[in-house]
Design an enzyme around this catalytic site. Structure first.
Site, PDB file in Angstrom:
ATOM      1  N   HIS A   1       0.848  -1.196   0.000  1.00 46.08           N
ATOM      2  CA  HIS A   1       0.000   0.000   0.000  1.00 46.08           C
ATOM      3  C   HIS A   1       0.890   1.255   0.000  1.00 46.08           C
ATOM      4  O   HIS A   1       0.719   2.148  -0.842  1.00 46.08           O
ATOM      5  CB  HIS A   1      -0.896  -0.047   1.250  1.00 46.08           C
ATOM      6  CG  HIS A   1      -1.809   1.127   1.399  1.00 46.08           C
ATOM      7  ND1 HIS A   1      -3.130   1.096   1.011  1.00 46.08           N
ATOM      8  CD2 HIS A   1      -1.589   2.382   1.892  1.00 46.08           C
ATOM      9  CE1 HIS A   1      -3.687   2.283   1.254  1.00 46.08           C
ATOM     10  NE2 HIS A   1      -2.771   3.076   1.791  1.00 46.08           N
ATOM     11  N   GLU A   2       1.846   1.283   0.899  1.00 45.44           N
ATOM     12  CA  GLU A   2       2.747   2.449   0.959  1.00 45.44           C
ATOM     13  C   GLU A   2       3.622   2.534  -0.288  1.00 45.44           C
ATOM     14  O   GLU A   2       3.994   3.628  -0.714  1.00 45.44           O
ATOM     15  CB  GLU A   2       3.596   2.425   2.229  1.00 45.44           C
ATOM     16  CG  GLU A   2       2.812   2.373   3.543  1.00 45.44           C
ATOM     17  CD  GLU A   2       1.713   3.423   3.672  1.00 45.44           C
ATOM     18  OE1 GLU A   2       1.861   4.514   3.080  1.00 45.44           O
ATOM     19  OE2 GLU A   2       0.702   3.145   4.347  1.00 45.44           O
TER      20      GLU A   2
ATOM     21  N   HIS B   1       1.767   4.585  -2.760  1.00 43.96           N
ATOM     22  CA  HIS B   1       1.984   6.019  -2.473  1.00 43.96           C
ATOM     23  C   HIS B   1       3.395   6.432  -2.890  1.00 43.96           C
ATOM     24  O   HIS B   1       3.599   7.504  -3.457  1.00 43.96           O
ATOM     25  CB  HIS B   1       1.830   6.276  -0.963  1.00 43.96           C
ATOM     26  CG  HIS B   1       0.413   6.250  -0.463  1.00 43.96           C
ATOM     27  ND1 HIS B   1      -0.557   7.096  -0.944  1.00 43.96           N
ATOM     28  CD2 HIS B   1      -0.195   5.492   0.500  1.00 43.96           C
ATOM     29  CE1 HIS B   1      -1.705   6.867  -0.297  1.00 43.96           C
ATOM     30  NE2 HIS B   1      -1.516   5.891   0.585  1.00 43.96           N
TER      31      HIS B   1
ATOM     32  N   GLU C   1      -4.483   7.955  -2.739  1.00 43.55           N
ATOM     33  CA  GLU C   1      -4.995   6.683  -2.241  1.00 43.55           C
ATOM     34  C   GLU C   1      -5.289   5.729  -3.406  1.00 43.55           C
ATOM     35  O   GLU C   1      -5.166   4.506  -3.267  1.00 43.55           O
ATOM     36  CB  GLU C   1      -6.257   6.929  -1.409  1.00 43.55           C
ATOM     37  CG  GLU C   1      -6.671   5.781  -0.534  1.00 43.55           C
ATOM     38  CD  GLU C   1      -5.736   5.509   0.647  1.00 43.55           C
ATOM     39  OE1 GLU C   1      -4.830   6.329   0.913  1.00 43.55           O
ATOM     40  OE2 GLU C   1      -5.911   4.457   1.291  1.00 43.55           O
TER      41      GLU C   1
END
Lengths: 503, 503
Positions: free
Chosen positions: B260-261, B264, B299
């Protein structure tokens, strides 16, 4: 109220400088390679904002208002702090923005040139940058001004009130007295060659950390990380970080390096809480957040812990067992006495940072002489390689085969630092005076004898650490020891050590 | 020349905000406990300096001069950038310094109260802080202004151009369409219970890092560290850091959290180099250095990597072997298909951050409804615990037994964030649209099929990342996908997943 207004503006400056310290810490421990360019911008912007605050109208008028109010009341500490800030800012302002930005710009290029020159053993590649650095530092010295030698102004940016004329006799004395000690010590062989073994780094670090805690370093207000060139840096007394470099092939470097930084760390962790975000926790001239009063006094704390405590016979009587537990195979057959001898072996060599206690100050003498002569225009940059070899022969009796192991070995000049080397020797000297005075206190000496370093830390905290930058180094030293700056304690400690090694 | 002067001033602002980001990163990863108080001062001072630069006369006149010069020449990109900065600064200035400092001060106290209230399951202890937060956010909303619902102003600080009236139909559509999917999926049991095993953390981290690199995250311009609540933060595109939290008892959280990071991180690493230290890498309203154009678009990138790529069947066909190599004992007897089912299991629960893809957006709906009603003054803070239970019953069919697992679970309100929750759902929706569009590109889909995520990263880089904040999220989305914001792709992806799980 007006002192609070002064403190609020000083607090803003301290905050920015602490942020700069975090950027510096991160650059040297955590930053990925891709961050280099952005970081240079961030450092430049924050440093220039700090200068704007330090020399700006808001702080000036806060100082004036505080002076007016404190004239009719207020404490000595408050008056001292306002005058300390006013004086330091006046010195800072003498160095023009132009000189500051030229020095910053040159530093980046000079450092890159030095790295390349050292790798290639090519002094000529670095010489033009050193030439420009000398010229710029001469201009800075002239801007600051001094009554005696122009070099004094530069020394003063690291060690306020110190001068070349006071340094020289001290250095000469050391040279005279160290020579016979060195002659005696260099024939003593410990019989233990630590370089023959490989010591796994993780276990080195655990041992170094364990002893760092015992020596009084508070890990709840600090941390230990890996770096290339170890250092200590502080973001207020609540966050004082140390770094180390551990190598499998040379055990002593890692652990003594950490305890050296622990000595610096104890100083910063020991600044009185009420000096947090005060003028007494700011080095205005170098625009650096630091609580220690001078480079020399800071070094006295690190040398004291590293050498007076960490290399003492008693230290290893107490702790060698733990070290042998950590490295049972690597230290098989090594006795506590043999280990102590090994970490105190004296052997003249070309590299300052690898020098033992009996030769270290000779390396400093060489550099002080050269720096003073460069600033005075008495020698030329192009003559340095030859001069270096000649003086190393005189001082240490060794032949320097390459400039990499000679004039190119130190990072200082490439970073625009001229005038700082003497503070290492001052640290040795003051550290020994303070240790001698501290151990006259029975609680301190009993503690050290039993492996409890709390009383030592408390003594140093009370006499030195808590005051921050309020008092000059030599004033603190005299109050703490009852004696002016003197090589007596240092030479006595070295003599006792050599006698012990010879026994 | 005048655009350069504008950029120089913007660059100073960017430098300070990047330093703030480093302080934030350090606070959450490295800082010792003793640093808390000093760090609060450093952050407050740097943030206020950033505001001074952003709203100061130097930048204003630089904007005016740049406008004059660019009227007679200059590129669209230059004009866009100057107008972007001018508009964003105007919004920032509508929020007075008084509101900003009140919000900052409240945040510190509210956060401490929330931590305590959550631990004690004591909503009443947090209620007064939440009440004050709502009032302050109402004032901020009024200061910013909006044409429709007052909540729109707050949404706009995270997702420019988004409004409650546009969000509602989108959320209603998701609610309607997700219900049958959830009903179908919750009866499917993977037969694998990963919670029964303990997965050593160091091996989890190695596996997560290996895949992070394969997914395109550049470790030469970043690093992965441990933290409590994972996040990504950037100090220019050359230094984009991600964090993770690994727990022995729950393997999926650590690795999906990292990917997830990574999503980003790819965004920030992919900002065009020429936007470094530009206005298009600054969130002026939140005074935050970030290259992504909105919270929702940011996101979308993390959800795309985590869910569309990382939870896909193909991903585990390709990489489960490596995972099993890392955990041969822990995953003995687990098949690739079983593992894939386990990490896609749908199960309504009370906690948002632990929710699966089929229930996550229902948690968001609840929060958006409550925030809008609070800001409009239609409900009272004291009614929230009951309202929360009621709506959780309606939306997810579950009973919430404690406020700790209910209204007290999120950090957002205690940090003064009202208006941000919808961006998680917008991220899900936009991420699916972008993934669908990207995989229409043969190179991208062939890459994903073969475990080469370079073409996907390049597609996202070309269509989204490189532009920084130059274009609003929905404009970028339409240019990249040929379609306006729509739940179609997202619902299609979830339907396909449930069909796969049921097969």
């Amino acid at each position: 109220m007006s002192f609070e207004a002064f403190r609020a503006e000083i607090g803003r400056l301290a905050d920015v400088l602490c942020a700069v310290n975090l950027l510096q810490w991160d650059t040297r421990t955590m930053m990925p390679p891709g961050g280099v360019e952005g970081r240079a911008h961030q450092l430049a912007t924050l440093t220039s904002l700090a200068r704007e605050i330090a020399t700006g109208p808001a702080l000036k008028s806060a100082i004036e208002r505080a002076r007016d109010t404190l004239a009719g009341g207020g404490s000595d500490a408050e008056r001292d702090e306002v005058e300390f800030a006013a004086g330091a800012i006046a010195t800072l302002e003498r160095i023009s923005s132009r000189l500051v930005s030229e020095a910053a710009e040159l530093k980046t290029r000079a450092n890159a040139a030095w790295i390349e020159a050292r790798r290639e053993d090519d002094f000529a590649g670095f010489a033009p940058f050193l030439q420009r650095t000398v010229e710029l530092q001469r201009d800075i010295a002239a801007a600051i001004g001094s009554e005696g030698h122009p070099y004094d102004a530069l020394i003063g940016t690291y060690e306020p009130c110190m001068t070349l004329s006071r340094l020289r006799p001290l250095l000469d004395e050391l040279r005279t007295e160290l020579a016979p000690l060195l002659a005696k010590a260099r024939d003593l062989n410990s019989g233990v060659d630590l370089a023959m073994k490989r010591f796994p780094v993780e276990r080195q670090k655990l041992f170094a950390k364990e002893l760092a805690g015992r020596l009084g370093y508070d890990f709840a207000r600090g941390r230990l990380d890996d770096t290339v060139h170890p250092f200590e840096i502080s973001m207020t007394r609540g966050d004082v970080r140390i770094t180390g470099r551990f190598r499998e092939e040379w055990l002593p470097a890692g652990m003594f390096g950490v305890w050296h930084e622990v000595g610096h760390g104890l100083y910063e962790q020991g600044i009185a809480p009420e000096l947090t975000r005060s003028a007494f926790a700011i080095d205005f001239v170098n625009l650096y957040a630091v609580g220690g009063t001078s480079f020399g006094m800071h070094e006295s704390q690190s040398r004291l812990i590293e050498n007076r405590v960490g290399r003492s016979r008693r230290f290893w009587e107490l702790h060698f067992g733990r070290l042998r537990d950590a490295f049972p195979d690597e230290l098989a057959g090594v006795s506590e006495a043999g280990f102590w001898r090994a970490v105190n072996a004296a052997r003249p060599g070309p590299i300052r940072v690898e020098a033992d206690e009996l030769t270290y100050d000779l390396h400093i003498m060489l550099r002080v002489e050269i720096e003073a002569a460069l600033i005075a225009g008495e020698i030329e940059v192009r003559d340095l390689p030859g001069l270096w070899r000649e003086r190393m022969r005189d001082l240490l009796g060794i032949e320097v085969s390459t400039d990499r192991e000679g004039v190119l070995q130190d990072v200082h000049w490439s970073s625009g630092m001229i005038g700082s080397f003497a503070t290492y020797t001052l640290g040795n000297v003051m550290g020994a005076q303070l240790f001698e005075a501290a151990t006259r206190d029975r609680a301190v000496s009993a503690g050290i004898d039993g492996g409890d370093y709390g009383p030592l830390r408390d003594w140093l905290g009370h006499h030195i650490h808590r005051h921050g930058r309020r008092f000059p180094a030599e004033a603190l030293l005299e109050r703490a020891t009852g004696e002016a700056l003197s090589t007596r304690s240092y030479l006595a400690a070295l003599r006792a050590k050599v006698d012990g090694l010879a026994a």
